[in-house]
Design an enzyme around this catalytic site. Structure first.
Site, PDB file in Angstrom:
ATOM      1  N   ARG A  33       7.383  -4.719   4.001  1.00 24.41           N
ATOM      2  CA  ARG A  33       7.256  -4.011   2.731  1.00 24.41           C
ATOM      3  C   ARG A  33       8.247  -2.846   2.752  1.00 24.41           C
TER       4      ARG A  33
ATOM      5  N   ASN B  13       6.017  -0.735  -2.526  1.00 23.03           N
ATOM      6  CA  ASN B  13       4.703  -0.244  -2.087  1.00 23.03           C
ATOM      7  C   ASN B  13       4.703   1.274  -1.959  1.00 23.03           C
TER       8      ASN B  13
ATOM      9  N   LYS C 128      -6.184  -0.195   0.817  1.00 24.14           N
ATOM     10  CA  LYS C 128      -4.783  -0.573   1.002  1.00 24.14           C
ATOM     11  C   LYS C 128      -4.369  -0.246   2.440  1.00 24.14           C
TER      12      LYS C 128
ATOM     13  N   TYR D 204      -2.503 -11.184  -8.920  1.00 20.89           N
ATOM     14  CA  TYR D 204      -2.083  -9.816  -9.294  1.00 20.89           C
ATOM     15  C   TYR D 204      -0.653  -9.817  -9.814  1.00 20.89           C
TER      16      TYR D 204
ATOM     17  N   GLY E 103      -1.321 -17.295   0.768  1.00 22.19           N
ATOM     18  CA  GLY E 103      -0.105 -17.109  -0.049  1.00 22.19           C
ATOM     19  C   GLY E 103       0.602 -15.790   0.220  1.00 22.19           C
TER      20      GLY E 103
ATOM     21  N   THR F  58      -7.282  -6.707 -17.824  1.00 21.49           N
ATOM     22  CA  THR F  58      -6.613  -5.390 -17.934  1.00 21.49           C
ATOM     23  C   THR F  58      -5.096  -5.526 -17.951  1.00 21.49           C
TER      24      THR F  58
ATOM     25  N   LYS G  84       0.908  -8.963 -13.593  1.00 24.82           N
ATOM     26  CA  LYS G  84       1.880  -7.894 -13.847  1.00 24.82           C
ATOM     27  C   LYS G  84       3.153  -8.485 -14.461  1.00 24.82           C
TER      28      LYS G  84
ATOM     29  N   SER H 238      -5.041  -3.452  -9.298  1.00 23.09           N
ATOM     30  CA  SER H 238      -3.824  -3.355  -8.478  1.00 23.09           C
ATOM     31  C   SER H 238      -3.908  -3.940  -7.072  1.00 23.09           C
TER      32      SER H 238
ATOM     33  N   ILE I 218      -1.574   6.378  -8.040  1.00 25.86           N
ATOM     34  CA  ILE I 218      -0.256   6.865  -8.476  1.00 25.86           C
ATOM     35  C   ILE I 218      -0.409   7.734  -9.729  1.00 25.86           C
TER      36      ILE I 218
ATOM     37  N   ALA J 201       1.237 -12.208 -10.819  1.00 25.68           N
ATOM     38  CA  ALA J 201       1.424 -13.026 -12.028  1.00 25.68           C
ATOM     39  C   ALA J 201       0.967 -12.252 -13.263  1.00 25.68           C
TER      40      ALA J 201
ATOM     41  N   THR K 188       5.649  -3.565 -10.759  1.00 28.65           N
ATOM     42  CA  THR K 188       5.753  -3.738  -9.306  1.00 28.65           C
ATOM     43  C   THR K 188       6.903  -4.669  -8.916  1.00 28.65           C
ATOM     44  N   ASP K 189       7.377  -4.502  -7.683  1.00 30.14           N
ATOM     45  CA  ASP K 189       8.394  -5.442  -7.164  1.00 30.14           C
ATOM     46  C   ASP K 189       7.786  -6.817  -6.881  1.00 30.14           C
ATOM     47  N   GLU K 190       6.438  -6.892  -6.849  1.00 26.77           N
ATOM     48  CA  GLU K 190       5.810  -8.169  -6.482  1.00 26.77           C
ATOM     49  C   GLU K 190       6.057  -9.251  -7.530  1.00 26.77           C
TER      50      GLU K 190
HETATM   51  P1  NAD Z   1      -5.065   2.105  -8.711  1.00 23.23           P
HETATM   52  O1  NAD Z   1      -5.802   0.809  -8.598  1.00 23.23           O
HETATM   53  O2  NAD Z   1      -5.210   3.132  -7.646  1.00 23.23           O
HETATM   54  O3  NAD Z   1      -5.409   2.823 -10.097  1.00 23.23           O
HETATM   55  C1  NAD Z   1      -5.523   2.132 -11.297  1.00 23.23           C
HETATM   56  C2  NAD Z   1      -6.238   3.036 -12.292  1.00 23.23           C
HETATM   57  O4  NAD Z   1      -6.314   2.325 -13.542  1.00 23.23           O
HETATM   58  C3  NAD Z   1      -7.663   3.392 -11.893  1.00 23.23           C
HETATM   59  O5  NAD Z   1      -7.897   4.766 -12.095  1.00 23.23           O
HETATM   60  C4  NAD Z   1      -8.527   2.548 -12.841  1.00 23.23           C
HETATM   61  O6  NAD Z   1      -9.776   3.156 -13.138  1.00 23.23           O
HETATM   62  C5  NAD Z   1      -7.632   2.460 -14.050  1.00 23.23           C
HETATM   63  N1  NAD Z   1      -7.911   1.280 -14.889  1.00 23.23           N
HETATM   64  C6  NAD Z   1      -8.112   0.007 -14.474  1.00 23.23           C
HETATM   65  N2  NAD Z   1      -8.358  -0.791 -15.530  1.00 23.23           N
HETATM   66  C7  NAD Z   1      -8.290  -0.015 -16.634  1.00 23.23           C
HETATM   67  C8  NAD Z   1      -8.428  -0.264 -18.021  1.00 23.23           C
HETATM   68  N3  NAD Z   1      -8.712  -1.479 -18.477  1.00 23.23           N
HETATM   69  N4  NAD Z   1      -8.296   0.772 -18.883  1.00 23.23           N
HETATM   70  C9  NAD Z   1      -8.024   2.043 -18.435  1.00 23.23           C
HETATM   71  N5  NAD Z   1      -7.903   2.316 -17.119  1.00 23.23           N
HETATM   72  C10 NAD Z   1      -8.013   1.311 -16.230  1.00 23.23           C
HETATM   73  O7  NAD Z   1      -3.525   1.673  -8.877  1.00 23.23           O
HETATM   74  P2  NAD Z   1      -2.213   2.445  -8.427  1.00 23.23           P
HETATM   75  O8  NAD Z   1      -1.906   2.083  -7.028  1.00 23.23           O
HETATM   76  O9  NAD Z   1      -2.335   3.859  -8.804  1.00 23.23           O
HETATM   77  O10 NAD Z   1      -1.148   1.702  -9.347  1.00 23.23           O
HETATM   78  C11 NAD Z   1      -0.759   2.241 -10.619  1.00 23.23           C
HETATM   79  C12 NAD Z   1       0.233   1.299 -11.248  1.00 23.23           C
HETATM   80  O11 NAD Z   1       1.363   1.127 -10.390  1.00 23.23           O
HETATM   81  C13 NAD Z   1      -0.325  -0.117 -11.487  1.00 23.23           C
HETATM   82  O12 NAD Z   1       0.156  -0.571 -12.717  1.00 23.23           O
HETATM   83  C14 NAD Z   1       0.250  -0.938 -10.345  1.00 23.23           C
HETATM   84  O13 NAD Z   1       0.426  -2.286 -10.726  1.00 23.23           O
HETATM   85  C15 NAD Z   1       1.585  -0.244 -10.134  1.00 23.23           C
HETATM   86  N6  NAD Z   1       2.124  -0.359  -8.767  1.00 23.23           N
HETATM   87  C16 NAD Z   1       1.413   0.123  -7.699  1.00 23.23           C
HETATM   88  C17 NAD Z   1       1.963   0.038  -6.418  1.00 23.23           C
HETATM   89  C18 NAD Z   1       1.260   0.588  -5.213  1.00 23.23           C
HETATM   90  O14 NAD Z   1       1.795   0.490  -4.101  1.00 23.23           O
HETATM   91  N7  NAD Z   1       0.095   1.205  -5.340  1.00 23.23           N
HETATM   92  C19 NAD Z   1       3.207  -0.565  -6.226  1.00 23.23           C
HETATM   93  C20 NAD Z   1       3.878  -1.066  -7.345  1.00 23.23           C
HETATM   94  C21 NAD Z   1       3.337  -0.930  -8.607  1.00 23.23           C
HETATM   95  P1  TYD Z   2      -1.482  -3.791   0.612  1.00 25.27           P
HETATM   96  O1  TYD Z   2      -1.600  -2.339   0.953  1.00 25.27           O
HETATM   97  O2  TYD Z   2      -2.712  -4.526   0.183  1.00 25.27           O
HETATM   98  O3  TYD Z   2      -0.301  -3.930  -0.467  1.00 25.27           O
HETATM   99  P2  TYD Z   2       0.424  -5.270  -1.051  1.00 25.27           P
HETATM  100  O4  TYD Z   2      -0.364  -6.461  -0.706  1.00 25.27           O
HETATM  101  O5  TYD Z   2       0.427  -4.979  -2.512  1.00 25.27           O
HETATM  102  O6  TYD Z   2       1.796  -5.268  -0.440  1.00 25.27           O
HETATM  103  O7  TYD Z   2      -0.895  -4.540   1.882  1.00 25.27           O
HETATM  104  C1  TYD Z   2       0.352  -4.176   2.450  1.00 25.27           C
HETATM  105  C2  TYD Z   2       0.648  -5.175   3.546  1.00 25.27           C
HETATM  106  O8  TYD Z   2      -0.298  -4.983   4.592  1.00 25.27           O
HETATM  107  C3  TYD Z   2       0.509  -6.625   3.095  1.00 25.27           C
HETATM  108  O9  TYD Z   2       1.515  -7.391   3.747  1.00 25.27           O
HETATM  109  C4  TYD Z   2      -0.874  -7.020   3.601  1.00 25.27           C
HETATM  110  C5  TYD Z   2      -1.040  -6.182   4.854  1.00 25.27           C
HETATM  111  N1  TYD Z   2      -2.411  -5.797   5.195  1.00 25.27           N
HETATM  112  C6  TYD Z   2      -2.902  -6.024   6.487  1.00 25.27           C
HETATM  113  O10 TYD Z   2      -2.205  -6.558   7.367  1.00 25.27           O
HETATM  114  N2  TYD Z   2      -4.186  -5.626   6.775  1.00 25.27           N
HETATM  115  C7  TYD Z   2      -4.989  -5.044   5.844  1.00 25.27           C
HETATM  116  O11 TYD Z   2      -6.173  -4.729   6.154  1.00 25.27           O
HETATM  117  C8  TYD Z   2      -4.467  -4.802   4.529  1.00 25.27           C
HETATM  118  C9  TYD Z   2      -5.317  -4.146   3.472  1.00 25.27           C
HETATM  119  C10 TYD Z   2      -3.164  -5.180   4.249  1.00 25.27           C
END
Ligand code: NAD
Ligand code: TYD
Length: 353
Positions: A223, A188, A198, A159, A293, A99, A163, A84, A12, A161, A133-135
């Site tokens: 989701r 998501n 993911k 995760y 879980g 982190t 956040k 994440s 993101i 908890a 996150t909504d989680e």
């Molecule tokens: P990501 O895992 O793709 O990226 C996380 C980035 O943070 C990486 O580039 C990593 O190198 C960096 N990072 C990790 N630990 C670090 C540290 N200690 N210091 C500096 N950098 C560090 O995650 P994302 O999917 O891009 O998510 C970004 C944010 O959005 C997160 O806070 C996540 O909780 C939140 N979020 C993500 C989703 C989603 O669907 N991806 C949904 C809701 C919230």
């Molecule tokens: P994920 O992309 O890991 O996001 P989050 O757990 O943060 O919602 O997973 C999205 C949904 O997809 C979640 O319900 C778990 C499911 N999932 C699978 O069924 N198979 C997979 O291989 C993965 C990675 C996730």
């Protein structure tokens, strides 16, 4: 003027940085530790771009944060940095505590010290935006109303908890010390540059590689999918007009079961990259052991951000997933580097281990 983002080499954060440079003239300083999830190849279009500065650093390193903030004097900090992935948090929660909790605490302390030293005008304008996150709200029963900002915190995984703890710290730094914070809780995300551990990128890339498509349990978990560039536009809007101390839920209004998502991906691949044997990619779907879980359902009520800040998503799931599948078909090199680990080799060459 400068904004500082953390985690801007992740999924993101990198989308946010790329969109920022495309839409604004303001400098963006990008601080990332480059864990396995940080990928500088995503930021290649910005190499040598004067508006973007990349710094490798850990948000839990107070000295490094103080130094950077003093050097760049940002008007805002946007914190994306986090561990994440829920499945990784189940296997090893330690990094998530480090982190997502200690790191956010350290960044808040550095931001507070800087903010206290600002003159009245920049102090009033400063913002610390925390991306969450909504989680944190836990799991919804089928048919229950979607999460509002007032929903109880009921995180279920290491995760979520971690956040949730970070959200509480951010809230407390506002109420106790007056730091002008904003918190966003989003659903998501999906879209370009999504790390293929993911659900959505994993399914696209496994399908194309002829591998199985592992659906956890019965695939009926729900989701609420948000196209990443919609998420980025919402964050820009909150940064611009959000009220300090407030939280804003950001969602895509797109509730889907995992099985629906996987079948939609298979349908789009059947249309745009048909299998040589003429069969559907859905033949590759396999049901595997469920996640411990496993939260049943997430859904965001995004009416506050629409009502108060006039933001709503531009993409439906149908339009966003079509763009996403097409992006992965058009950019096989990006995914190949991630899967082969080539981007890690480059990071080692560039930065050492
Ligand atoms: P990501 O895992 O793709 O990226 C996380 C980035 O943070 C990486 O580039 C990593 O190198 C960096 N990072 C990790 N630990 C670090 C540290 N200690 N210091 C500096 N950098 C560090 O995650 P994302 O999917 O891009 O998510 C970004 C944010 O959005 C997160 O806070 C996540 O909780 C939140 N979020 C993500 C989703 C989603 O669907 N991806 C949904 C809701 C919230
Ligand atoms: P994920 O992309 O890991 O996001 P989050 O757990 O943060 O919602 O997973 C999205 C949904 O997809 C979640 O319900 C778990 C499911 N999932 C699978 O069924 N198979 C997979 O291989 C993965 C990675 C996730």
């Amino acid at each position: 003027m400068t904004i500082l983002v953390t985690g801007g080499a992740g999924f993101i954060g990198a989308n946010f940085v790329l969109d920022w440079v495309a839409q604004s003239n303001e400098r963006i300083v990008n601080v990332d530790k480059l864990t396995y999830a940080g990928n500088l190849h995503t930021l290649a279009p910005l190499a040598n771009h004067t508006q973007h500065a990349f710094v490798r650093a850990d948000i839990a390193d107070r000295g490094a944060m103080d130094k950077l903030i003093a050097q760049y004097r940002p008007r805002a900090i946007v914190n994306f940095a986090a561990e994440s992935h829920v499945d990784r948090s189940i296997l090893g929660p330690g990094e998530f505590i480090q982190t997502n909790i200690i790191g956010v605490f350290t960044l808040l302390e550095a931001a507070l010290a800087y903010w206290k030293g600002l003159d009245a005008e920049p102090q009033a304008a400063f913002r610390f935006l925390h991306v969450s996150t909504d989680e944190v709200y836990g799991s919804l029963a089928p048919g229950a109303p979607a999460f509002t900002e007032n929903h109880r915190y009921e995180p279920n995984s290491p995760y979520s908890a971690s956040k949730a703890a970070s959200d509480h710290l951010v809230r407390a730094w506002h109420h106790t010390y007056g730091l002008p914070v904003l918190t966003t809780n989003c659903s998501n995300n999906y879209g370009p540059y999504h790390f293929p551990e993911k659900l959505i990128p994993l399914m696209i890339l496994n399908a194309l590689a002829g591998k199985s498509l592992p659906v956890y349990g019965d695939g009926q978990q729900i989701r609420d999918w948000l196209y990443v560039r919609d998420h980025c536009s919402a964050i820009r809007r909150v940064l611009e007009a959000g009220v300090p101390g407030q939280t804003y839920n950001i969602g895509g209004c797109n509730e889907k079961t995992n099985l629906e998502v996987v079948r939609t991906i298979c349908g789009l691949l059947d249309e745009n990259a048909p299998r040589a044997d003429g069969k559907s990619y859905s033949e590759q779907i396999t049901f595997v052991k469920d996640r411990p879980g496993h939260d049943k359902r997430y859904a965001i009520d995004a009416s506050k951000i629409e009502r108060e800040l006039g933001w709503k998503p531009a993409e439906t799931f149908e339009s966003g997933i079509r763009k996403t599948v097409q992006w992965y078909l058009d950019n096989p090199g990006w995914a190949k580097d991630v899967i082969s680990g080539d981007y890690r080799d480059w990071v080692h060459k560039q930065y050492g281990t």
